[in-house]
Design a protein around this motif. Sequence first.
Motif, short mmCIF file in Angstrom:
data_model
loop_
_atom_site.label_atom_id
_atom_site.label_comp_id
_atom_site.label_asym_id
_atom_site.label_seq_id
_atom_site.Cartn_x
_atom_site.Cartn_y
_atom_site.Cartn_z
N ALA A 214 -12.20 -3.87 3.42
CA ALA A 214 -10.97 -3.18 2.62
C ALA A 214 -9.81 -3.86 3.34
N SER A 215 -8.67 -4.10 2.47
CA SER A 215 -7.46 -4.51 3.06
C SER A 215 -6.29 -4.02 2.21
N ALA A 216 -5.25 -3.69 2.91
CA ALA A 216 -4.04 -3.14 2.14
C ALA A 216 -2.79 -3.53 2.91
N GLY A 217 -1.61 -3.50 2.03
CA GLY A 217 -0.51 -3.93 2.57
C GLY A 217 0.63 -3.63 1.38
N TYR A 218 1.80 -4.41 1.79
CA TYR A 218 3.01 -4.30 0.89
C TYR A 218 3.74 -5.65 0.62
N LEU A 219 4.16 -5.90 -0.43
CA LEU A 219 4.65 -7.07 -1.00
C LEU A 219 6.07 -6.71 -1.32
N GLU A 220 7.15 -7.51 -1.11
CA GLU A 220 8.35 -7.15 -1.53
C GLU A 220 8.70 -8.62 -2.28
N LEU A 221 8.49 -8.43 -3.72
CA LEU A 221 9.00 -9.53 -4.51
C LEU A 221 10.45 -9.56 -4.87
N LYS A 222 10.96 -10.65 -5.75
CA LYS A 222 12.33 -10.59 -6.05
C LYS A 222 12.71 -9.33 -6.95
N ASN A 223 11.78 -8.79 -7.65
CA ASN A 223 12.05 -7.86 -8.69
C ASN A 223 11.15 -6.69 -8.35
N ALA A 224 10.44 -6.47 -7.33
CA ALA A 224 9.27 -5.43 -7.12
C ALA A 224 8.91 -5.20 -5.79
N ARG A 225 8.68 -3.89 -5.57
CA ARG A 225 8.01 -3.60 -4.38
C ARG A 225 6.56 -3.03 -4.61
N VAL A 226 5.63 -3.74 -3.99
CA VAL A 226 4.28 -3.42 -4.27
C VAL A 226 3.29 -3.02 -3.16
N VAL A 303 0.27 -4.18 10.87
CA VAL A 303 1.46 -3.23 11.33
C VAL A 303 1.11 -1.78 10.61
N ASN A 304 1.68 -0.88 11.27
CA ASN A 304 1.70 0.47 10.69
C ASN A 304 2.55 0.57 9.46
N ALA A 305 1.77 1.21 8.44
CA ALA A 305 2.72 1.47 7.07
C ALA A 305 3.78 2.40 7.31
N GLU A 306 4.88 1.85 6.95
CA GLU A 306 5.82 3.08 6.71
C GLU A 306 5.73 3.89 5.42
N PRO A 307 6.13 5.26 5.16
CA PRO A 307 5.73 5.93 4.29
C PRO A 307 6.23 5.28 2.87
N GLU A 308 7.45 4.74 2.78
CA GLU A 308 7.62 4.22 1.47
C GLU A 308 6.98 2.80 0.99
N LYS A 309 6.33 2.26 2.00
CA LYS A 309 5.60 1.04 1.91
C LYS A 309 4.11 1.16 1.85
N GLY A 310 3.81 2.25 2.45
CA GLY A 310 2.17 2.26 2.33
C GLY A 310 1.46 2.67 1.13
N HIS A 311 0.26 2.12 0.75
CA HIS A 311 -0.22 2.58 -0.37
C HIS A 311 -0.85 4.17 -0.26
N SER A 312 -1.05 4.80 -1.19
CA SER A 312 -1.47 6.40 -1.28
C SER A 312 -2.76 6.51 -0.55
N PHE A 313 -3.75 5.47 -0.59
CA PHE A 313 -5.22 5.48 0.12
C PHE A 313 -4.96 5.42 1.51
N LEU A 314 -3.75 5.08 2.14
CA LEU A 314 -3.30 5.04 3.47
C LEU A 314 -2.52 6.02 4.05
N VAL A 315 -1.51 6.28 3.27
CA VAL A 315 -0.47 7.22 3.84
C VAL A 315 -1.25 8.55 3.95
N GLY A 316 -0.90 9.18 5.20
CA GLY A 316 -1.54 10.41 5.48
C GLY A 316 -2.75 10.55 6.21
N LYS A 317 -3.31 9.30 6.47
CA LYS A 317 -4.66 9.15 7.13
C LYS A 317 -4.49 9.28 8.51
#
Length: 317
Positions: A214-226, A303-317
């Motif tokens: 498994a892998s998870a993360g956050y991408l900030e694109l020009k017009n999106a937060r993923v 790195v540790n996920a900040e709440p607004e950047k973390g996927h729901s499968f990770l946040v709260g674990k």
Amino acid sequence: MKNFALIGAAGYIAPRHMKAIKETGNNLVAAMDKNDSVGIIDSFFPEADFFVEYERFDRHIDLLRRKGSKVDYVAVASPNYLHDSHIRFALKNGAHAICEKPLVLNQHNIDALQEIEKETGKKVYNILQLRLHPSIISLKNKVEEKLATDPDSIFEIDLTYLTSRGHWYFTSWKGDDAKSGGIATNIGVHFYDMLSWIFGPVLASEVHLREDNASAGYLELKNARVRWFLSVDSNYLPESVKNSGQRTYRSITVNDEEIEFSGGFTDLHTASYEHILEGKGFGLEEARPSIEIVSHIRTCDVVNAEPEKGHSFLVGK
């Protein structure tokens, strides 16, 4: 009618290439794979020559060229780490290359392939099938309409892709990061391509989880937060999916609206071949953004996920 050769004839995706060659009215003249479980060829091109040794395949392709019946295209469906070498083989034998995703594992390989394109006059095309999916095209059109009136719009996106694999996966080359590029590269690269194609270049990238399964993360694109999550472990499947007996789960939400794109995947290779044969295929520069994304995901610190950047499968674990 164009002549095709196929490298990687025993793999999972090879039948889609054979089907695409057949349905576009072309001919598979030769195929190669070190494994000989390739009876599927009989369903499409029973007269195709087959080789289990690369050296004999190389000699055969050269002989065809010298006899005036050269191969026009080489389809590359081999393990990821061999794509670069097999694309070079195609170009140096006077053929265009049609390569499965990921095109290569590192962006510097793209620079070198561009030089060989110039030397040979032949082109490299990447199968970026999501760009041809009707639902994804519709999404791109909606996003462009929004950006036309509000260029600074930022879309909130959650990407979840779970495709369960058994123990065989980790014994095969796919379970070896040096050969496959890891989970994000092997099963995620076409999603990253699609997202950067629609929402613009990467401004920032974080990895919050990087494990074998498994892998998870956050991408900030020009017009999106993923926020993204990818896995081959069935334990991550939602209970509703498990109870239905399904082993795959795809979900993309844009501003909390689900994008339905679960159907239509099996025909996208034929559409990709049609696109290429019409002279409109996706080349090296189109492939570059997604290769840069997965290369960074593979090598950066977790790195540790900040709440607004973390996927729901990770946040709260």
